[in-house]
Design a protein around this motif. Structure first.
Motif, short mmCIF file in Angstrom:
data_model
loop_
_atom_site.label_atom_id
_atom_site.label_comp_id
_atom_site.label_asym_id
_atom_site.label_seq_id
_atom_site.Cartn_x
_atom_site.Cartn_y
_atom_site.Cartn_z
N ALA A 79 0.85 -1.20 0.00
CA ALA A 79 0.00 0.00 0.00
C ALA A 79 0.88 1.25 0.00
CB ALA A 79 -0.93 0.00 1.21
N GLY A 80 1.97 1.20 0.77
CA GLY A 80 2.91 2.33 0.79
C GLY A 80 3.57 2.53 -0.56
N VAL A 81 3.98 1.44 -1.19
CA VAL A 81 4.58 1.54 -2.53
C VAL A 81 3.60 2.17 -3.51
CG1 VAL A 81 5.36 0.18 -4.51
CG2 VAL A 81 6.17 -0.40 -2.21
N GLY A 82 2.36 1.69 -3.49
CA GLY A 82 1.36 2.24 -4.40
C GLY A 82 1.09 3.70 -4.15
N TYR A 83 1.04 4.10 -2.88
CA TYR A 83 0.74 5.50 -2.58
C TYR A 83 1.89 6.41 -2.99
CZ TYR A 83 -1.09 9.58 -0.21
OH TYR A 83 -1.58 10.84 0.06
N LEU A 84 3.12 5.98 -2.77
CA LEU A 84 4.26 6.79 -3.19
C LEU A 84 4.30 6.93 -4.71
CD1 LEU A 84 7.14 5.56 -0.83
CD2 LEU A 84 5.90 7.73 -0.74
N LEU A 85 3.98 5.87 -5.42
CA LEU A 85 3.94 5.95 -6.88
C LEU A 85 2.82 6.89 -7.34
CD1 LEU A 85 4.56 2.23 -7.90
CD2 LEU A 85 6.14 4.16 -8.14
N TYR A 86 1.72 6.88 -6.62
CA TYR A 86 0.61 7.79 -6.94
C TYR A 86 1.05 9.25 -6.76
CZ TYR A 86 -3.64 10.48 -5.98
OH TYR A 86 -4.61 11.45 -5.96
N LEU A 87 1.73 9.53 -5.66
CA LEU A 87 2.23 10.90 -5.43
C LEU A 87 3.27 11.28 -6.48
CD1 LEU A 87 2.64 10.91 -1.53
CD2 LEU A 87 0.82 11.97 -2.86
N ALA A 88 4.15 10.32 -6.81
CA ALA A 88 5.18 10.60 -7.81
C ALA A 88 4.55 10.91 -9.17
CB ALA A 88 6.11 9.39 -7.92
N TRP A 89 3.53 10.15 -9.54
CA TRP A 89 2.86 10.38 -10.83
C TRP A 89 2.21 11.76 -10.85
CZ3 TRP A 89 2.74 9.51 -15.64
CH2 TRP A 89 1.60 9.77 -16.41
N GLY A 90 1.62 12.18 -9.74
CA GLY A 90 1.02 13.50 -9.68
C GLY A 90 2.03 14.60 -9.92
N LEU A 91 3.25 14.42 -9.37
CA LEU A 91 4.30 15.42 -9.59
C LEU A 91 4.83 15.38 -11.02
CD1 LEU A 91 6.30 15.12 -6.24
CD2 LEU A 91 5.06 17.13 -7.05
N ASN A 190 9.40 19.42 -10.09
CA ASN A 190 8.39 18.36 -10.06
C ASN A 190 8.99 17.04 -10.54
OD1 ASN A 190 6.32 19.94 -9.06
ND2 ASN A 190 5.53 20.48 -11.08
N ARG A 191 9.81 17.12 -11.59
CA ARG A 191 10.45 15.91 -12.10
C ARG A 191 11.43 15.34 -11.08
NH1 ARG A 191 7.01 17.67 -14.80
NH2 ARG A 191 6.82 17.73 -17.08
N VAL A 192 12.17 16.22 -10.43
CA VAL A 192 13.17 15.76 -9.45
C VAL A 192 12.48 15.07 -8.27
CG1 VAL A 192 14.89 16.53 -7.77
CG2 VAL A 192 14.91 17.47 -10.09
N PHE A 193 11.49 15.76 -7.68
CA PHE A 193 10.82 15.17 -6.51
C PHE A 193 9.97 13.97 -6.91
CE2 PHE A 193 11.53 19.41 -4.48
CZ PHE A 193 12.22 18.94 -3.37
N GLY A 194 9.34 14.03 -8.07
CA GLY A 194 8.57 12.89 -8.55
C GLY A 194 9.46 11.68 -8.77
N GLY A 195 10.61 11.90 -9.38
CA GLY A 195 11.55 10.81 -9.59
C GLY A 195 12.08 10.25 -8.28
N ALA A 196 12.33 11.15 -7.30
CA ALA A 196 12.83 10.70 -6.01
C ALA A 196 11.79 9.86 -5.27
CB ALA A 196 13.23 11.91 -5.16
N LEU A 197 10.52 10.29 -5.32
CA LEU A 197 9.46 9.51 -4.68
C LEU A 197 9.28 8.16 -5.37
CD1 LEU A 197 6.75 12.24 -3.94
CD2 LEU A 197 8.02 10.89 -2.25
N ALA A 198 9.35 8.16 -6.70
CA ALA A 198 9.24 6.89 -7.43
C ALA A 198 10.40 5.97 -7.08
CB ALA A 198 9.20 7.15 -8.93
#
Length: 210
Positions: A79-91, A190-198
């Motif tokens: 669930a944590g993996v999925g949520y982080l990917l969701y946040l990363a995709w939003g960024l 956004n790309r940097v933080f999104g990539g880091a979260l992913a």
């Protein structure tokens, strides 16, 4: 009541854990850049609220019970993996061009930032292992009731973590004011933080349970 030297040693551990790069710091920083210091602070309060839940579970012994269940641990991990990917995709899909016409109200935005911080912390299985493996090392049954000691140590953790997170939110938020003037720079962050979260999500997915 934990001994003063124990409280001091635990404070150093709390500071190191709070400042270390991870989902919490990444989320707070990304929200501070995009929404200013207030946005980062709201995410920080959400994260610390998540910590309070972990502390309550540890004080009541439920953390050990939960961690002993492989199925429950894996549910939270994925669930944590999925949520982080969701946040990363939003960024990653945010163009950084400014607010859209259908942008949610300020109240909805603020509550969303708080919830993001809360869920990011609650769905991080490494936080469960932190309270399971590390916290008991600072508890001495000879010095009183264990739940009370855990509560005291937990309060210390919350205070230190909140101070660190709010400082990060303020400093990164000030930097974000300059980035906000340039859509290109906003897209870049956004790309940097999104990539880091992913990347964090992938690391969490591949990490073995310790």
């Amino acid at each position: 009541m934990p001994a003063p030297e124990v409280l001091l040693a635990f404070a150093a551990v709390c500071f190191a854990a709070a400042i270390a790069p991870g989902p919490d710091i990444l989320l707070i920083s990304s929200r501070a850049v995009a929404r200013g210091p207030l946005g980062g602070a709201l995410a920080a309060f959400g994260v610390v609220t998540g910590l309070s839940v972990h502390i309550l579970l540890a004080a009541t012994g439920l953390t050990a019970l939960f961690a002993s269940s492989m199925a429950a641990f894996e549910v939270i991990r994925w669930a944590g993996v999925g949520y982080l990917l969701y946040l990363a995709w939003g960024l990653l899909r945010d163009s950084g061009d400014g607010p859209a016409s259908d942008q949610p109200s300020a109240m909805r935005q603020y509550s969303s930032l708080f919830v993001q911080g809360l869920l990011t912390n609650l769905l991080n299985p490494k936080a469960v292992l932190f309270f399971l493996a590390l916290l008991p090392q600072f508890v001495d049954p000879a010095r009183g009731l264990v739940p009370i000691q855990i509560a005291i140590l937990g309060l210390e953790l919350m205070v230190i973590a909140l101070a660190v997170f709010l400082s990060v939110a303020y400093l990164v938020g000030i930097l974000g004011r300059g980035l906000a003037r340039s859509p290109w720079l906003m897209r870049l962050q956004n790309r940097v933080f999104g990539g880091a979260l992913a990347g964090t999500a992938i690391w969490l997915a591949l990490a073995e349970r310790r």
